[in-house]
Design an enzyme around this catalytic site. Structure first.
Site, PDB file in Angstrom:
ATOM      1  N   GLY A 194      -0.700   2.665   9.964  1.00 13.21           N
ATOM      2  CA  GLY A 194      -1.248   3.993  10.239  1.00 13.21           C
ATOM      3  C   GLY A 194      -0.570   4.550  11.468  1.00 13.21           C
ATOM      4  N   GLU A 232      -6.164  -5.533  11.195  1.00 14.81           N
ATOM      5  CA  GLU A 232      -4.720  -5.301  11.133  1.00 14.81           C
ATOM      6  C   GLU A 232      -4.249  -4.524  12.356  1.00 14.81           C
ATOM      7  OE1 GLU A 232      -1.488  -2.727   8.471  1.00 14.81           O
ATOM      8  OE2 GLU A 232      -3.383  -3.356   7.575  1.00 14.81           O
ATOM      9  N   PRO A 282      -9.219  -2.538  10.679  1.00 12.62           N
ATOM     10  CA  PRO A 282      -9.392  -2.772  12.120  1.00 12.62           C
ATOM     11  C   PRO A 282      -8.725  -4.062  12.594  1.00 12.62           C
ATOM     12  CG  PRO A 282     -11.426  -1.944  11.197  1.00 12.62           C
ATOM     13  CD  PRO A 282     -10.501  -2.199  10.032  1.00 12.62           C
ATOM     14  N   MET A 305       0.824  -1.200   0.000  1.00 14.11           N
ATOM     15  CA  MET A 305       0.000   0.000   0.000  1.00 14.11           C
ATOM     16  C   MET A 305       0.868   1.264   0.000  1.00 14.11           C
ATOM     17  SD  MET A 305      -2.897  -1.508   0.032  1.00 14.11           S
ATOM     18  CE  MET A 305      -3.400  -3.194   0.352  1.00 14.11           C
ATOM     19  N   ARG A 359      20.034  -8.801  40.026  1.00 17.88           N
ATOM     20  CA  ARG A 359      21.148  -7.863  40.031  1.00 17.88           C
ATOM     21  C   ARG A 359      21.214  -7.104  41.351  1.00 17.88           C
ATOM     22  NH1 ARG A 359      25.955  -7.033  37.316  1.00 17.88           N
ATOM     23  NH2 ARG A 359      26.489  -4.819  37.317  1.00 17.88           N
TER      24      ARG A 359
END
Length: 384
Positions: free
Chosen positions: A367, A245, A243, A128, A271
């Protein structure tokens, strides 16, 4: 947190996935990072294990299982060993590309492509993004013109996940320049299509084991039967699939953040500094408390979104919320986790260091998070 999300079937699947990851993924991570590519055989091995092609209907060789929670299990197990590149490659096929092949194909196309996807023989990509348009799909310049029994594609795409070795590429192209958003169509471009070429494998700051490439189309002759869905309906189809994705990105981000928190918690417990564990210092303890709370709250929303997706109720806005929130949280957790590792957090041999770089792109692709906020805000301020 007791999530009450998974059933015994999901638990059994997790045990199978965990063994697969230990056997087929963990020993090869360094090699894949060095060669900037995950071996194709992994898709085939994953298919034999029922990890790839799970949502492909049984009549085409898949598992016939559309429950998105199974995908969450795979993401969590890959994240646990820091296999971000593998996770992205699988997610591109299973969560982003596969819905196009399931929902937009006719019967002939299903018979042609789905068995190969179910077997892990076909790797997919979705093209895309363009060099000049970025996330602006309506600004794309790639064009397709009908020429008898073919379409001629011209243009370029960039930042394409799985771009180097994809066998099937879902390409968005403008078929009617005068129709605006209704002039975009989708095509499946196959590996050996004349006029289709791949550029260089892009060098990234993270996700080194995942191949990302530029794609070029110079009068690429795509058969008319490779049109995906109706002509001119491409943007509509993209919007319908986004949505899922974006929820998948959120799920992967949440899993990665959880893994980073786990590595950090283990490190600060073991640690010691000034005679006591780092975890005993108030700053460390408060940071852990803040991150644990944020992770639990975020997970609750994503779990709800997954169930909504299973029922076909996931909204565009909720997917956008999940995507921007979880990816920002992933970056916050890995950043704070790296800080608590001290100098060792900056060493590439530690998974927190790799996770810090691998996760930075999460708020960009699918996006950008700024676009996610735009989507959410539009729904809030529109009249009525």
């Amino acid at each position: 947190m007791d999530r009450n999300l998974y059933t015994p079937d999901h638990d059994a699947f997790r045990d199978s996935v965990r063994k697969f990851v230990e056997r087929e993924v963990a020993p090869h991570l360094r090699t894949w990072e060095e060669q900037r590519l995950v071996d194709r055989r992994l898709w085939q091995a994953a298919a034999r294990q029922g990890i790839v092609g799970l949502a492909v209907p049984e009549e085409y060789g898949g598992g016939g299982e559309s429950d998105i929670r199974f995908r969450a299990v795979v993401m969590e197990e890959l994240a646990a060993i820091g296999a971000a590149s593998v996770q992205l490659g699988f997610s591109l096929t299973e969560d982003i590309a596969l819905p196009y092949f399931l929902e937009l194909t006719d019967e002939e196309q299903k018979r042609r492509w789905l068995p190969g996807l179910a077997a892990g023989d076909l790797i997919t990509a979705v093209a895309m993004t363009e060099p000049d348009a970025g996330s602006d799909l309506q600004g794309m310049r790639t064009s397709a013109v009908r020429d008898g029994g073919h379409w001629l594609l011209n243009g370029a795409k960039t930042f394409i996940t799985n771009g180097t070795q994809a066998d099937l590429v879902v390409v968005a192209a403008r078929t009617d320049p005068s129709a605006g958003s209704r002039g975009i169509s989708l095509f499946v471009v196959e590996r050996d299509t004349p006029g289709f070429s791949r550029g260089r494998k892009l060098e990234k700051i993270g996700l080194h084991g995942q191949d990302t490439a530029e794609l070029f189309f110079h009068d690429a002759r795509v058969p008319a039967e490779n049109l995906l869905g109706e002509p001119g309906h491409g943007l509509r189809s993209l919007i319908q699939c986004l949505p899922r994705e974006r929820l998948a990105i959120a799920m992967g981000a949440q899993a990665a953040a959880e893994a980073a928190f786990g590595w950090t918690l283990e490190y600060v417990r073991d640690r010691r500094a000034f005679g006591r564990p780092i975890a005993a210092f108030q700053n460390t303890a408060f940071t852990l408390a803040e991150l644990r709370t944020a992770l639990d709250v975020s997970q609750a929303f994503i779990d709800r979104a997954m169930l909504a997706a299973n029922d076909g109720r996931l909204t565009v806005e909720d997917a956008a919320k999940a995507k921007w929130w979880a990816t920002e949280l992933q970056q916050r957790v890995t950043d704070r986790g790296l800080q608590l590792h001290g100098g060792y957090g900056y060493m590439a041999e530690y998974p927190i260091a790799r996770a810090f770089l691998d996760g930075r792109v999460q708020s960009i692709y699918g996006g950008t998070n700024e676009i996610m906020k735009e989507i959410i805000s539009r729904q809030l301020i529109q009249p009525g």
